[in-house]
Design a protein around this motif. Sequence first.
Motif, PDB file in Angstrom:
ATOM      1  N   ALA A   1      11.491  65.721 -13.699  1.00 48.13           N
ATOM      2  CA  ALA A   1      11.338  65.756 -12.246  1.00 48.13           C
ATOM      3  C   ALA A   1      12.118  64.588 -11.646  1.00 48.13           C
ATOM      4  CB  ALA A   1       9.872  65.675 -11.856  1.00 48.13           C
ATOM      5  N   ARG A   2      13.225  64.900 -10.971  1.00 48.93           N
ATOM      6  CA  ARG A   2      14.068  63.874 -10.351  1.00 48.93           C
ATOM      7  C   ARG A   2      13.677  63.735  -8.882  1.00 48.93           C
ATOM      8  NH1 ARG A   2      18.579  62.210 -12.943  1.00 48.93           N
ATOM      9  NH2 ARG A   2      19.617  61.821 -10.939  1.00 48.93           N
ATOM     10  N   CYS A   3      13.121  62.579  -8.532  1.00 54.80           N
ATOM     11  CA  CYS A   3      12.637  62.336  -7.181  1.00 54.80           C
ATOM     12  C   CYS A   3      13.698  61.520  -6.439  1.00 54.80           C
ATOM     13  CB  CYS A   3      11.312  61.584  -7.224  1.00 54.80           C
ATOM     14  SG  CYS A   3      10.086  62.326  -8.343  1.00 54.80           S
ATOM     15  N   ASP A   4      14.355  62.127  -5.457  1.00 58.09           N
ATOM     16  CA  ASP A   4      15.481  61.494  -4.767  1.00 58.09           C
ATOM     17  C   ASP A   4      15.133  60.993  -3.371  1.00 58.09           C
ATOM     18  OD1 ASP A   4      17.536  61.832  -6.779  1.00 58.09           O
ATOM     19  OD2 ASP A   4      17.421  63.975  -6.366  1.00 58.09           O
ATOM     20  N   ALA A   5      14.006  61.386  -2.818  1.00 59.05           N
ATOM     21  CA  ALA A   5      13.640  60.948  -1.467  1.00 59.05           C
ATOM     22  C   ALA A   5      12.126  60.865  -1.355  1.00 59.05           C
ATOM     23  CB  ALA A   5      14.206  61.900  -0.416  1.00 59.05           C
TER      24      ALA A   5
ATOM     25  N   ASP B  89      12.115  50.605  -1.727  1.00 60.53           N
ATOM     26  CA  ASP B  89      11.812  50.609  -0.298  1.00 60.53           C
ATOM     27  C   ASP B  89      10.327  50.838  -0.060  1.00 60.53           C
ATOM     28  OD1 ASP B  89      12.630  50.662   2.551  1.00 60.53           O
ATOM     29  OD2 ASP B  89      12.032  52.763   2.436  1.00 60.53           O
ATOM     30  N   PHE B  90       9.735  51.765  -0.823  1.00 65.12           N
ATOM     31  CA  PHE B  90       8.297  52.034  -0.694  1.00 65.12           C
ATOM     32  C   PHE B  90       7.498  50.789  -1.103  1.00 65.12           C
ATOM     33  CE2 PHE B  90       4.224  53.723  -2.249  1.00 65.12           C
ATOM     34  CZ  PHE B  90       3.847  54.519  -1.185  1.00 65.12           C
ATOM     35  N   GLN B  91       7.908  50.159  -2.186  1.00 58.84           N
ATOM     36  CA  GLN B  91       7.205  48.979  -2.676  1.00 58.84           C
ATOM     37  C   GLN B  91       7.381  47.801  -1.725  1.00 58.84           C
ATOM     38  OE1 GLN B  91       8.167  47.738  -6.728  1.00 58.84           O
ATOM     39  NE2 GLN B  91       8.154  45.616  -6.058  1.00 58.84           N
ATOM     40  N   ALA B  92       8.595  47.648  -1.179  1.00 55.67           N
ATOM     41  CA  ALA B  92       8.867  46.510  -0.304  1.00 55.67           C
ATOM     42  C   ALA B  92       7.969  46.522   0.933  1.00 55.67           C
ATOM     43  CB  ALA B  92      10.336  46.513   0.117  1.00 55.67           C
ATOM     44  N   TYR B  93       7.700  47.700   1.484  1.00 63.36           N
ATOM     45  CA  TYR B  93       6.826  47.767   2.659  1.00 63.36           C
ATOM     46  C   TYR B  93       5.398  47.369   2.289  1.00 63.36           C
ATOM     47  CZ  TYR B  93       4.632  49.440   6.928  1.00 63.36           C
ATOM     48  OH  TYR B  93       3.917  49.510   8.107  1.00 63.36           O
ATOM     49  N   LEU B  94       4.961  47.766   1.101  1.00 60.83           N
ATOM     50  CA  LEU B  94       3.619  47.373   0.658  1.00 60.83           C
ATOM     51  C   LEU B  94       3.524  45.862   0.489  1.00 60.83           C
ATOM     52  CD1 LEU B  94       3.058  50.136  -2.051  1.00 60.83           C
ATOM     53  CD2 LEU B  94       2.040  50.051   0.221  1.00 60.83           C
ATOM     54  N   VAL B  95       4.577  45.257  -0.047  1.00 62.49           N
ATOM     55  CA  VAL B  95       4.590  43.807  -0.214  1.00 62.49           C
ATOM     56  C   VAL B  95       4.601  43.117   1.139  1.00 62.49           C
ATOM     57  CG1 VAL B  95       5.938  41.865  -1.111  1.00 62.49           C
ATOM     58  CG2 VAL B  95       5.707  43.952  -2.462  1.00 62.49           C
ATOM     59  N   THR B  96       5.339  43.688   2.095  1.00 63.89           N
ATOM     60  CA  THR B  96       5.394  43.109   3.445  1.00 63.89           C
ATOM     61  C   THR B  96       4.009  43.035   4.067  1.00 63.89           C
ATOM     62  OG1 THR B  96       7.632  43.983   3.772  1.00 63.89           O
ATOM     63  CG2 THR B  96       6.405  43.349   5.746  1.00 63.89           C
ATOM     64  N   THR B  97       3.201  44.053   3.836  1.00 65.31           N
ATOM     65  CA  THR B  97       1.835  44.074   4.384  1.00 65.31           C
ATOM     66  C   THR B  97       0.835  43.390   3.462  1.00 65.31           C
ATOM     67  OG1 THR B  97       1.320  46.212   3.347  1.00 65.31           O
ATOM     68  CG2 THR B  97       2.328  46.256   5.545  1.00 65.31           C
ATOM     69  N   GLY B  98       1.305  42.849   2.342  1.00 66.55           N
ATOM     70  CA  GLY B  98       0.390  42.233   1.390  1.00 66.55           C
ATOM     71  C   GLY B  98      -0.576  43.226   0.778  1.00 66.55           C
ATOM     72  N   PHE B  99      -0.138  44.469   0.655  1.00 58.58           N
ATOM     73  CA  PHE B  99      -0.979  45.565   0.147  1.00 58.58           C
ATOM     74  C   PHE B  99      -2.255  45.724   0.978  1.00 58.58           C
ATOM     75  CE2 PHE B  99       1.832  45.520  -3.384  1.00 58.58           C
ATOM     76  CZ  PHE B  99       1.680  46.730  -4.040  1.00 58.58           C
ATOM     77  N   SER B 100      -2.156  45.345   2.256  1.00 56.19           N
ATOM     78  CA  SER B 100      -3.310  45.516   3.151  1.00 56.19           C
ATOM     79  C   SER B 100      -3.284  46.864   3.858  1.00 56.19           C
ATOM     80  CB  SER B 100      -3.331  44.393   4.197  1.00 56.19           C
ATOM     81  OG  SER B 100      -2.163  44.444   5.013  1.00 56.19           O
TER      82      SER B 100
ATOM     83  N   ASN C  51      18.963  55.198   0.288  1.00 55.60           N
ATOM     84  CA  ASN C  51      17.562  54.960   0.589  1.00 55.60           C
ATOM     85  C   ASN C  51      17.376  53.484   0.912  1.00 55.60           C
ATOM     86  OD1 ASN C  51      15.772  57.451   0.048  1.00 55.60           O
ATOM     87  ND2 ASN C  51      17.103  57.425  -1.749  1.00 55.60           N
ATOM     88  N   GLY C  52      16.603  53.215   1.955  1.00 56.36           N
ATOM     89  CA  GLY C  52      16.329  51.836   2.339  1.00 56.36           C
ATOM     90  C   GLY C  52      17.220  51.312   3.435  1.00 56.36           C
ATOM     91  N   ALA C  53      18.334  51.979   3.736  1.00 61.40           N
ATOM     92  CA  ALA C  53      19.238  51.508   4.787  1.00 61.40           C
ATOM     93  C   ALA C  53      18.702  51.858   6.174  1.00 61.40           C
ATOM     94  CB  ALA C  53      20.626  52.103   4.581  1.00 61.40           C
ATOM     95  N   PHE C  54      18.257  53.099   6.351  1.00 64.67           N
ATOM     96  CA  PHE C  54      17.710  53.539   7.636  1.00 64.67           C
ATOM     97  C   PHE C  54      16.194  53.443   7.569  1.00 64.67           C
ATOM     98  CE2 PHE C  54      16.490  56.459  10.992  1.00 64.67           C
ATOM     99  CZ  PHE C  54      17.428  56.190  11.975  1.00 64.67           C
ATOM    100  N   PRO C  55      15.531  52.947   8.619  1.00 65.93           N
ATOM    101  CA  PRO C  55      14.069  52.778   8.579  1.00 65.93           C
ATOM    102  C   PRO C  55      13.343  54.100   8.297  1.00 65.93           C
ATOM    103  CG  PRO C  55      15.005  51.702  10.512  1.00 65.93           C
ATOM    104  CD  PRO C  55      16.101  52.515   9.911  1.00 65.93           C
TER     105      PRO C  55
END
Length: 479
Positions: A217-221, A189-200, A395-399
Amino acid sequence: RLPDGAMTRVSVEASMRADEVLERVLTSAETLDADGAALCRDPRCAQPVSPENATLDALGLKHGDVLYVRAKSRAASEPVAMEHEAGAAAGSTSATAFANGDGAVSENGAGDSKPKPFRCLHGPRGMCEHCMPKEDPRERYQREIDKWKNRNGSSVAVMEALDALKFRIKPQENGAISAASVDTAAANDFQAYLVTTGFSQHRFGLLYGTVDAENVARCDAVYEPPQVGTAEMYVPSEESDASGDGASSSSSASSPSISTRADLVARDLGMVHVGMIFSAKPRKCILSALDVVTAAKLAVREGERRSGAEREFVIISVALAEDGQTLFEAFQLSDQCLEMFRAGVILESGLQKPNSGRVKMRDPVLVEGKETHSVHTEFFLINVPIRGHDGWLRNGAFPAANRELRGQHQRDLVEALRSQRDKPFFEQLADFHLLVFLSAILDVYTDMPGLCALVRDRREPTELEAGYQLMLDAICSSS
């Protein structure tokens, strides 16, 4: 600190009550009378610790605080042999607290062996190397320098102190964390938003999760604080204070900021702040000076809340490679870097050059025997293996919050709950960003802990908790 100036050590935990700590002190100090005894915050014992049945955590007592014992001494003409504990075993949940000659309460969790008792054979007014207050050598050097302030000339001792205070930069091979595991859906989800903006629009976020028994270290959110990203770097807003730590927000208790609410929700879910994630454009350095300073600030701040947490802090970089692939890499900051940040040697983020691979220093340091005011970031980094896992939260379902291209609306809440209607109530709510959004509608201090407890414990509401489902049904029906 005892009334006669002697020091005694007792093993304590944050969940212990103040009266239990006092009882242990009186048991160790055989010359004190328990009648009328009390723990106080000032040398004159005019401010007793109150209430006595409150826990140390609730009273705000932590490492470095000063405590004094108010008690009458029994008649004792013979020297008393006092038994002390040398330390706590590594990994133990308890810490060793000291009431020393300065009244400082400190902790010692070092060492891999069991505590070794030893006995001080002096009287209650005596002091030896085992019970005298520990002194930071850097403070001793600084006092020597302060003696010569506003005076002409210098001394050999001052020159030696100036040299001793300089940090000698050296890399660190291994950190406290053996690996970093990131929830796959949260990372995508974090990566997809960066791709949407073209890493701009580069962004950074806070990682919430846990550290397991194997030091993974387990990162869940991922929570993204208010920020303004550019094509060059992420820019934290004033509200996030380059940290996004909800506990540090200046908002009032009646209207907590979104960062405060996100932090409270994460901790109600049983998670803690375990790291940060950020995006970066292709550059010569792995982490920039801004990345190092931001991570150090976050790590040290979390370490103030949880002892030792700064050494478990992980940093995940999401970078766009030259071939267009997105690379995830994990790191930790060295213990020396964290020590330098606490000492104020590293300049603030506003004084660092963006996307520069050299961290600017306030004072000169030694790198490979040469004096310099800037250090390459690679000296401060520890490589950490990274992997993914399927977490227990959706993760990724709710904005996600604080994104410019996609806001959060009440209809998103309605759609999210209706789409999970056939699932148990706790699974309907098992979305971190949904819960953070709900915390703006419900009371984050009274309602949200109960809701988060259902999700955390994976259980249906009891009869007394049935009102939660009724409240959400009312919110959905009104939309």
